[in-house]
Design an enzyme around this catalytic site. Structure first.
Site, short mmCIF file in Angstrom:
data_model
loop_
_atom_site.label_atom_id
_atom_site.label_comp_id
_atom_site.label_asym_id
_atom_site.label_seq_id
_atom_site.Cartn_x
_atom_site.Cartn_y
_atom_site.Cartn_z
CE LYS A 1 -0.43 0.17 5.05
NZ LYS A 1 -1.36 0.25 6.20
CE1 TYR B 1 9.39 32.01 0.95
CE2 TYR B 1 9.95 29.67 0.79
CZ TYR B 1 9.46 30.83 0.22
OH TYR B 1 9.03 30.82 -1.09
#
Length: 360
Positions: A38, A255
């Site tokens: 998965k 940032y």
């Protein structure tokens, strides 16, 4: 290797095979292996990993939803595929592509009872994790419905361990095992026959081998990020330095100007960011990478598509290879720094990262 891609997840299918064989050696000869693929095979590429596991003789493949199963079928996978969360709306696709379903509540069971197409069914019980699963007191009603609907091919019953990796919670795991044993005995008694049972995951196999039952579900163990040193990490994430900058004392990086240079320094920019799965918690010297066998700290905040590293003490040039994780820095080591788990690191790797496979 791709000549065009700078950021590459290298996946060693030979190591996958070694991990498979190591775990298989811990099992009884008749115990079947369900390979968990998965979430894009934990970020490693579901089709390639599934084809390798199919080649190795895996009994079944475990996926999260019908779309994951559909992709594998369309890619030529013939092995049994179990859909852990089939959902209500996907019935026709599941039947068309011959997928098995894991049923965990009466809404799903009633759906598959009312539609009369033949389908492989696996019943999941809650034994203490309190996530998906029927309650133990629902055994009689489940069996009654299954016995009145012979198009349901009941293949197995299962549950899921919550803390098999934590040896400090052995008592809890053993309680779950006892609960599942009790449910299984009642289920088989009312059903009137034996049925396949599976409970153990990778850590269950490593720590509770005596309770392997008929099948086991192997996920993280196949990909090599456990505490067992015999299991090898099968992947390595690399990129390159795309730009080098010289900073003066007082210059900021990234940032929020969260990193301020305290002295003259040289930095490198790497074209991998949080959009690629680079966890932002690794910002500002928490994380590091390796260049030319030298450990270089991450500085500033990780951006969407890039991050910066301090290469002041490292002889590095633009275009040099950067190991984000691999032989020198494992995923298991990285997760300890940011209090997370390997599953998160792997499953968040963006599919825009090129996957390159070797099998030698």
């Amino acid at each position: 290797m791709s000549a065009a891609n700078e950021t590459i997840l290298h996946i060693d299918l030979n190591k996958l095979e070694q991990n498979f064989n190591y775990l298989k050696a811990k099992l009884n000869p008749k115990t079947k292996i369900i390979g968990v693929v998965k979430a894009f095979a934990y970020g490693h590429g579901d089709v390639k990993i599934s084809k390798k596991l199919e080649q190795l003789g895996v009994y079944a493949l475990w996926v999260s939803d019908f779309e994951e199963g559909l992709i594998l079928r369309k890619s030529g996978i013939k092995t049994k595929i179990m859909v852990a969360n089939p959902g209500i709306k996907s019935y026709s696709k599941i039947i068309k592509y011959k997928l098995d379903v894991v049923l965990y509540n009466h809404k799903l069971l009633d759906l598959y009872c009312s539609n009369k197409n033949e389908v492989g069914v696996h019943i999941k019980f809650n034994t203490g994790m309190n996530r998906y699963g029927f309650n133990p007191n629902e055994v009689e009603s489940i069996i009654s419905k299954i016995q009145h609907n012979t198009h349901l091919n009941l293949d197995s019953i299962c549950s899921h361990l919550a803390a098999s990796e934590d040896k400090n919670k052995t008592d809890f795991t053993l309680k779950q095992i006892d609960n599942f044993k009790s449910i299984s005995q009642k289920f088989e008694l009312l059903l009137g026959r034996k049925i396949d049972k599976h409970l153990l995951n990778s850590h269950g196999v490593l720590n509770f081998t005596d309770y392997q039952m008929d099948s086991v579900r192997l996920g993280i163990g196949l990909y090599g990020s456990t505490s067992d040193v015999n299991l090898k990490q099968i992947s390595c994430l690399t990129s390159v330095i795309t730009q080098i900058r010289d900073l003066e004392r007082g210059d900021s990086v990234g940032y929020g100007t969260s990193f301020i240079a305290k002295e003259k320094m040289k930095i490198g920019i790497i074209p991998v960011g949080y959009a690629d799965g680079m966890n932002r918690q690794l910002s500002n010297t928490i994380g590091s990478v390796f260049i030319n066998n030298y450990k270089c700290p991450i500085i500033g905040k990780i951006s969407m598509d890039s991050f910066a590293i301090d290469i002041t003490k490292c002889k590095a040039n633009e275009g040099d290879l950067v190991e984000i994780f691999g032989d020198q820095l494992t995923v298991s080591e990285i997760v300890k720094k940011i209090n997370t788990i390997p599953y998160e690191i792997y499953s968040t790797l963006n599919r825009r990262i090129k996957r390159v496979y070797s099998d030698s």
